[in-house]
Design an enzyme around this catalytic site. Structure first.
Site, PDB file in Angstrom:
ATOM      1  CB  SER A  15     -10.691  -7.458  -4.465  1.00 51.02           C
ATOM      2  OG  SER A  15     -10.731  -6.661  -3.301  1.00 51.02           O
ATOM      3  CE  LYS A  38      -5.615  -5.858   3.670  1.00 53.85           C
ATOM      4  NZ  LYS A  38      -5.560  -5.604   5.137  1.00 53.85           N
ATOM      5  CE1 TYR A 164      -9.893   8.806   3.828  1.00 55.80           C
ATOM      6  CE2 TYR A 164     -11.232  10.792   3.586  1.00 55.80           C
ATOM      7  CZ  TYR A 164     -10.754   9.596   3.075  1.00 55.80           C
ATOM      8  OH  TYR A 164     -11.133   9.199   1.812  1.00 55.80           O
ATOM      9  CE  LYS A 168      -8.042   9.584  -0.412  1.00 58.34           C
ATOM     10  NZ  LYS A 168      -7.836   8.261  -1.036  1.00 58.34           N
TER      11      LYS A 168
END
Length: 275
Positions: A15, A38, A164, A168
């Site tokens: 999006s 979403k 993080y 990844k």
């Protein structure tokens, strides 16, 4: 002839940002595009929804299917992928673009945020790829492309934001595993990562603020590199963790200034995990 004519591409997190750019780049190359995210309604801070991107794809003359998707929900993932494949008569390519980021170490990071990063980064690659597999097996040019970095085990990449980093890297390790596991089905599986900072909302609001935006590139460079990978008809790239600029240079691109987010003489910042 456009490079992705008659191909159907399913893109998560499509999006806004890099996902949106990949959707538009694929549409320009003739692909049918599934915009899965979403973002069904406007966000007060962040522009773009699955519907606005679908409209942009259609303005380019492409076919678009906007679908509400939470990649943490495996039942919804399977339902949406099956819906998209039935709508367009098949599925050729999956782009695992959805991501979550918080650059904090173990001491300060909330467990709920780590769970979110694990679910949206590593786990979603597993869930989405598994759901897409029956359809990809039927394609003559099947690809799974995940936006994750090459594995760099230098301690500095773990010292400040190990949670993080591990999520990844897990995406990339899944890429390596699936490339071998799915090779017999003719499915190419790659990772793609930017050489420099990409100026997106994730950078502005989560990883440095607006002052860093001028030292990054537009998402278009990742989109153009993604199209180059998806347009590869064989499995010659499968299993590799690719860098956007390297992909484009290999295709003959030599000029990159137009990708800068802001013109000027500020040096571009290398992205995380790259020395």
């Amino acid at each position: 002839m456009n490079r992705l004519t008659d191909k159907t591409v399913f893109i998560t997190g499509a999006s806004r940002g890099i996902g949106r750019a990949i959707a538009l780049a694929c549409a320009r190359e003739g692909a049918r595009v599934v915009i899965a995210a979403k973002s069904d309604s406007p966000h007060p801070k962040l522009p773009g929804t699955i519907h606005t991107v679908a409209d942009e794809v259609r303005e380019l003359g492409g076919e678009a299917l906007p679908l509400v998707l939470d990649v943490r929900d495996e039942d919804m993932v399977k339902a949406r992928i099956d819906e998209a494949a039935r709508h367009f008569g098949g599925l050729d390519m999956l782009v695992n673009n959805a991501g979550a980021i918080r650059l904090q170490g173990v001491e300060k990071l909330k467990a709920s945020r780590y769970d979110l990063m694990h679910q949206v980064n590593a786990r979603a690659v597993f869930v989405c790829s598994q759901a897409a597999l029956p359809w990809l097996k039927q394609s003559s040019q099947a690809h799974i492309l995940s936006l994750s970095p090459p594995l760099n085990l230098k301690p500095k990449w773990f010292a400040q934001y190990g949670p993080y980093t591990t999520t990844k890297y897990a995406m990339t390790m899944l890429t390596m595993g699936m490339a071998e596991e799915f090779r017999r089905h003719g499915i190419s599986v790659c990772s793609l990562w930017p050489k420099t900072l990409i100026s997106t909302a994730a950078i502005e609001f989560e990883a440095g603020g607006p002052t860093l935006m001028a030292q990054g590139r537009k998402p278009d460079i990742m989109a153009d590199a993604a199209v180059g990978i998806l347009a590869t008809a064989d499995q010659s790239l499968s299993g590799q963790a690719l860098i956007d600029e390297d992909v484009l240079r290999a295709a003959g691109v030599t000029e990159f200034d137009h990708y800068r987010f802001a013109q000027g003489d500020k040096p571009l910042l290398p992205d995380l995990f790259l020395d």
